[in-house]
Scaffold this active site. Sequence first.
Site, PDB file in Angstrom:
ATOM      1  CE1 TYR A  73      61.300 -13.454   8.695  1.00 46.15           C
ATOM      2  CE2 TYR A  73      59.656 -15.153   9.136  1.00 46.15           C
ATOM      3  CZ  TYR A  73      60.792 -14.721   8.466  1.00 46.15           C
ATOM      4  OH  TYR A  73      61.402 -15.549   7.558  1.00 46.15           O
ATOM      5  CB  SER A  84      58.428 -17.148   5.935  1.00 41.78           C
ATOM      6  OG  SER A  84      58.219 -17.832   7.153  1.00 41.78           O
TER       7      SER A  84
HETATM    8  P1  NDP Z   1      70.427 -14.533   7.343  1.00 40.69           P
HETATM    9  O1  NDP Z   1      70.182 -13.809   8.618  1.00 40.69           O
HETATM   10  O2  NDP Z   1      71.541 -15.498   7.255  1.00 40.69           O
HETATM   11  O3  NDP Z   1      70.587 -13.494   6.147  1.00 40.69           O
HETATM   12  C1  NDP Z   1      69.820 -12.338   6.055  1.00 40.69           C
HETATM   13  C2  NDP Z   1      70.541 -11.402   5.117  1.00 40.69           C
HETATM   14  O4  NDP Z   1      69.787 -10.192   5.023  1.00 40.69           O
HETATM   15  C3  NDP Z   1      71.924 -11.028   5.629  1.00 40.69           C
HETATM   16  O5  NDP Z   1      72.878 -11.169   4.611  1.00 40.69           O
HETATM   17  C4  NDP Z   1      71.766  -9.571   6.050  1.00 40.69           C
HETATM   18  O6  NDP Z   1      72.938  -8.796   5.877  1.00 40.69           O
HETATM   19  C5  NDP Z   1      70.676  -9.092   5.113  1.00 40.69           C
HETATM   20  N1  NDP Z   1      70.066  -7.920   5.700  1.00 40.69           N
HETATM   21  C6  NDP Z   1      69.421  -7.817   6.865  1.00 40.69           C
HETATM   22  N2  NDP Z   1      69.091  -6.548   7.123  1.00 40.69           N
HETATM   23  C7  NDP Z   1      69.549  -5.817   6.080  1.00 40.69           C
HETATM   24  C8  NDP Z   1      69.551  -4.438   5.772  1.00 40.69           C
HETATM   25  N3  NDP Z   1      69.027  -3.524   6.598  1.00 40.69           N
HETATM   26  N4  NDP Z   1      70.099  -4.036   4.612  1.00 40.69           N
HETATM   27  C9  NDP Z   1      70.662  -4.933   3.765  1.00 40.69           C
HETATM   28  N5  NDP Z   1      70.716  -6.258   4.014  1.00 40.69           N
HETATM   29  C10 NDP Z   1      70.165  -6.694   5.174  1.00 40.69           C
HETATM   30  O7  NDP Z   1      69.028 -15.223   7.037  1.00 40.69           O
HETATM   31  P2  NDP Z   1      68.563 -16.300   5.953  1.00 40.69           P
HETATM   32  O8  NDP Z   1      69.601 -16.534   4.938  1.00 40.69           O
HETATM   33  O9  NDP Z   1      68.000 -17.424   6.723  1.00 40.69           O
HETATM   34  O10 NDP Z   1      67.332 -15.518   5.328  1.00 40.69           O
HETATM   35  C11 NDP Z   1      67.201 -15.225   3.963  1.00 40.69           C
HETATM   36  C12 NDP Z   1      65.728 -15.098   3.645  1.00 40.69           C
HETATM   37  O11 NDP Z   1      65.096 -16.360   3.844  1.00 40.69           O
HETATM   38  C13 NDP Z   1      64.979 -14.110   4.537  1.00 40.69           C
HETATM   39  O12 NDP Z   1      64.073 -13.357   3.764  1.00 40.69           O
HETATM   40  C14 NDP Z   1      64.223 -15.007   5.502  1.00 40.69           C
HETATM   41  O13 NDP Z   1      63.065 -14.399   5.992  1.00 40.69           O
HETATM   42  C15 NDP Z   1      63.915 -16.203   4.609  1.00 40.69           C
HETATM   43  N6  NDP Z   1      63.612 -17.443   5.312  1.00 40.69           N
HETATM   44  C16 NDP Z   1      64.604 -18.117   5.984  1.00 40.69           C
HETATM   45  C17 NDP Z   1      64.308 -19.314   6.614  1.00 40.69           C
HETATM   46  C18 NDP Z   1      65.344 -20.102   7.359  1.00 40.69           C
HETATM   47  O14 NDP Z   1      65.000 -21.121   7.981  1.00 40.69           O
HETATM   48  N7  NDP Z   1      66.605 -19.707   7.324  1.00 40.69           N
HETATM   49  C19 NDP Z   1      62.947 -19.898   6.584  1.00 40.69           C
HETATM   50  C20 NDP Z   1      61.994 -19.100   5.843  1.00 40.69           C
HETATM   51  C21 NDP Z   1      62.331 -17.918   5.239  1.00 40.69           C
HETATM   52  P3  NDP Z   1      73.877  -8.462   7.157  1.00 40.69           P
HETATM   53  O15 NDP Z   1      74.283  -9.792   7.711  1.00 40.69           O
HETATM   54  O16 NDP Z   1      74.983  -7.678   6.588  1.00 40.69           O
HETATM   55  O17 NDP Z   1      72.997  -7.695   8.099  1.00 40.69           O
END
Ligand code: NDP
Length: 243
Positions: free
Chosen positions: A156, A143
């Site tokens: 975070y 990030s």
């Molecule tokens: P989302 O919230 O859409 O997706 C996050 C995913 O992580 C979900 O599928 C969720 O599953 C899974 N997850 C969370 N907690 C757990 C857990 N305890 N066990 C297993 N799976 C888990 O977020 P993004 O797609 O935006 O994020 C993806 C990555 O990108 C992250 O690492 C985020 O930090 C990074 N990022 C995103 C940005 C953005 O603007 N979107 C910018 C910079 C970085 P479930 O829904 O089932 O909980």
Amino acid sequence: MLLKDKITLVTGAGSGIGRAVANLFASEGAWVILLGRTQAKLEETSDQINAAGGRAVIAPLDLENGLDRIPELARALHERFGHLDVLVNNAGILGTLTPLENYESILWEQVFRINVTAPFFLTRELMPLLKKSPEASVINCSSSVAFKGRAFWGAYAATKAALVNMTETWAGEFSKRGVRFNTVNPGATATAMRAQAYPGEDPATLPAPQQVARVFLYLASHFSTDVRGQHLNARDWLTWHLQ
Ligand code: NDP
């Protein structure tokens, strides 16, 4: 096809960027192991992949409370596939945006467990399988706040800095041979997490997860064979390579 018959695992594959990466990998010929917390969401991704003629298996696992099940997952993957070519540590949580002096200890530890400890455990336990691949690639999701802390981004930001640092350590230990380790900073992307951080923002103004997924495909493919220990910024990479 860039990933023909590659065995790939994507965490957080039930939504957002992880789902887009999983769909793209499958469309490029890979087997995709879909890991995430919510089984129904993984099944939805799996249905999308199957409907498009791709191949996926789901691996429901809570990366907060289910870390002790990772060795069992590694054994199951060993029996079914024998090796692993690509690991994408994408799953993550935002925690809360609040001053550090108010940050709750339990939430702090939860964010660290999911964003840092889980990618470490997964990578370590899957290493024997990754080492069996002729060109394994591990991609960790960073990030912008990994590289410079930002007020109110609390745990975070600290976890993403730790993940970047850990990626460099892994990369240093495998500097010229075998497994490659890199990070992708997706930048602002229209997902649930982004909406949680910026509730007033219009998602239509942001890149879609499908666009960002291209960078992950590059790092998973043989086109990035010499890319090791690098931190790719999706926005910059897409500008230079695809437009
Ligand atoms: P989302 O919230 O859409 O997706 C996050 C995913 O992580 C979900 O599928 C969720 O599953 C899974 N997850 C969370 N907690 C757990 C857990 N305890 N066990 C297993 N799976 C888990 O977020 P993004 O797609 O935006 O994020 C993806 C990555 O990108 C992250 O690492 C985020 O930090 C990074 N990022 C995103 C940005 C953005 O603007 N979107 C910018 C910079 C970085 P479930 O829904 O089932 O909980």
